[in-house]
Design a protein around this motif. Structure first.
Motif, short mmCIF file in Angstrom:
data_model
loop_
_atom_site.label_atom_id
_atom_site.label_comp_id
_atom_site.label_asym_id
_atom_site.label_seq_id
_atom_site.Cartn_x
_atom_site.Cartn_y
_atom_site.Cartn_z
N GLY A 116 0.83 -1.20 0.00
CA GLY A 116 0.00 0.00 0.00
C GLY A 116 0.86 1.25 0.00
O GLY A 116 2.09 1.20 0.13
N ALA A 117 0.22 2.41 -0.13
CA ALA A 117 0.92 3.69 -0.18
C ALA A 117 1.73 3.94 1.09
O ALA A 117 2.78 4.56 1.06
CB ALA A 117 -0.07 4.83 -0.41
N ASN A 118 1.27 3.42 2.21
CA ASN A 118 1.97 3.62 3.47
C ASN A 118 3.01 2.53 3.75
O ASN A 118 3.57 2.46 4.83
CB ASN A 118 0.97 3.71 4.62
N SER A 123 -1.11 -9.53 1.33
CA SER A 123 -0.95 -10.82 0.65
C SER A 123 -2.31 -11.43 0.41
O SER A 123 -3.22 -11.29 1.24
CB SER A 123 -0.11 -11.79 1.48
N SER A 124 -2.43 -12.09 -0.71
CA SER A 124 -3.68 -12.81 -0.97
C SER A 124 -3.35 -14.06 -1.77
O SER A 124 -2.30 -14.17 -2.39
CB SER A 124 -4.66 -11.93 -1.75
#
Length: 194
Positions: A116-118, A123-124
């Motif tokens: 993410g941006a942060n 995971s998926s």
């Protein structure tokens, strides 16, 4: 006499242990069956060895057709497939054999990781079921990459030459993992999956 009995028992236990460790199997592309011990590491290719003194060999799709792990009672088969993404065509990998017969049913679990941006890691995993009939090339039948109706129609086409199974599929109108496995098993054996 006591020493001979101990020596005999030790040899027997060693022989049974060696035999138990070689219950795994590798079948080469030339059809040779090799008794071995298979190691399934998490982050690298599976490897096998026929003795503890031998260096482990990678199980590769160019030399191995299928392999069996006794501890999981599971077969893995080399399967060609189209993953339905534009940049990959006619990919080959080992898939878990779910059902084997006139129609083969395979499972392939793929994992993806993104950030993410942060900087948070996500995971998926996705479970896909593939089928093949009379070939070592499989099509995706259950997963998230294709329109459901298209997959249902392709599956119906595979069952069409067995009227009993085809009629059951059309009447039940179910397309879950359990139903697919039951129909493939019924097609292959004439018996429902238990």
């Amino acid at each position: 006499m006591k020493i001979n009995l101990i020596a005999l028992t030790t040899l027997l236990v060693a022989a049974l242990t060696a035999r138990a460790q070689n219950n795994d199997r590798v079948i080469t592309v030339t059809g040779d069956t090799i008794a071995c011990q298979i190691n399934l590491p998490v982050f690298s290719a599976p490897k096998y060895r026929t003795s503890k003194n031998e260096k482990a060999k990678k199980i590769k799709t160019d030399s191995v057709k299928e392999y069996y792990t006794a501890d999981k009672s599971t077969w893995y088969r080399r399967v060609f497939y189209d993953p339905k993404v534009l940049w990959v065509r006619n990919k080959v990998c080992f898939m878990t054999v779910v059902e084997s017969g006139k129609i083969n049913l395979y499972e392939l679990i793929t994992s993806t990781t993104s950030y993410g941006a942060n900087g948070t890691m996500y995971s998926s995993s996705n479970t896909g079921w593939y089928v093949s009939k009379g070939t070592d090339t499989a099509i995706l039948i259950k997963g998230t990459l294709l329109a459901r109706q298209k997959r249902k129609n392709e599956f119906a086409d595979l069952l069409a030459d067995n009227k009993t199974v085809y009629d059951k599929y059309m009447a039940d109108d179910k397309f879950g993992f359990d139903e697919i496995r039951n129909l493939v098993h019924l097609y292959n054996t004439g018996e429902p999956y238990k």
